[in-house]
Design a protein around this motif. Structure first.
Motif, short mmCIF file in Angstrom:
data_model
loop_
_atom_site.label_atom_id
_atom_site.label_comp_id
_atom_site.label_asym_id
_atom_site.label_seq_id
_atom_site.Cartn_x
_atom_site.Cartn_y
_atom_site.Cartn_z
N ASN A 1 -12.12 -57.93 -0.79
CA ASN A 1 -12.13 -58.85 0.34
C ASN A 1 -10.71 -58.89 0.91
OD1 ASN A 1 -11.90 -61.25 1.96
ND2 ASN A 1 -13.81 -61.97 1.05
N GLU B 1 -21.15 -61.81 9.07
CA GLU B 1 -21.19 -62.93 8.13
C GLU B 1 -20.10 -62.72 7.09
OE1 GLU B 1 -25.10 -62.77 6.54
OE2 GLU B 1 -24.80 -60.86 5.52
N ALA C 1 -19.87 -62.37 4.00
CA ALA C 1 -20.06 -61.36 2.95
C ALA C 1 -19.67 -59.97 3.41
CB ALA C 1 -21.51 -61.37 2.47
N GLU C 2 -19.71 -59.69 4.70
CA GLU C 2 -19.35 -58.35 5.19
C GLU C 2 -18.08 -58.34 6.02
OE1 GLU C 2 -22.26 -56.44 7.72
OE2 GLU C 2 -22.03 -57.92 9.30
#
Length: 197
Positions: A92, A25, A27-28
């Motif tokens: 990120n 996902e 977020a990871e």
């Protein structure tokens, strides 16, 4: 010719410099640059990546059981190097390097849109070898940029993509033609052969 004897080490060069994307996902989502990668079987198509357990991506790949090998080019060389020396634990990488996460067709991990070839892989086994653990994986899909397909011949001209290889701590562009597979045993065509065409 004289030879120098060195201690055992990793001297099989050049090797690919690829960005491996992972995460189920957004977020990871993460990217790790690796050079310990290659083909290990044709049928079924299989490959491997070797990753240090201390790396942030290691645990993401182990948990989700898949990843994408993204071939790299001169145009994304800066991002390729940066993603190899920075940790995704506190940043990120997609955002910072302005890379595009693209949904893969068979795995949960994203592809990198800027890469000319994205190889979707499912982990089949993990071999704990020492400093690195090897993710032995099956290739379940390959995605390639249409611009490198020669529509006239039907050949995929990846040699035009300026792919990156890694050699003793330095990056190099590949693409200089040196010969095709089997040229050493290929029968030379005679003038008579050409008149038959």
């Amino acid at each position: 010719m004289s030879k120098l004897k060195w201690k055992p080490g990793t001297m099989i060069y050049p090797v690919p410099a690829v960005m491996v994307s992972c995460g189920a996902e957004p977020a990871e989502y993460n990217i790790i640059t690796v050079s310990w990668t290659g083909t290990i079987c044709t049928d079924p198509p299989m490959c491997y990546i070797s990753v240090r357990p201390a790396r942030h991506s290691y645990h993401i790949i182990k948990k989700n059981g898949d990843f994408v090998i993204n071939l790299t080019t001169a145009s994304i060389l800066f991002a390729t190097d940066w993603c190899g020396v920075k940790s995704g634990a506190d940043r990120n990488k997609f955002e910072e390097m302005k890379l595009t996460p693209v949904p893969a067709s068979k795995v949960s991990s994203p592809m990198i849109g800027e890469s000319p070839v994205n190889i979707e892989c499912v982990v089949k086994d993990i071999k704990e070898l020492g400093s690195h653990h090897m993710f032995i994986s099956e290739v379940v899909a390959v995605n390639a940029d249409e611009e490198f397909l020669d529509k006239k011949s039907g050949l995929f001209r990846l040699s035009d993509a300026n792919l990156i290889s890694y050699l003793h701590g330095k990056y190099y562009e590949t693409g200089k033609f040196a010969g095709k597979f089997g040229f050493s045993v290929e029968k030379k065509r005679t003038r008579k052969d050409f008149t038959k065409d």
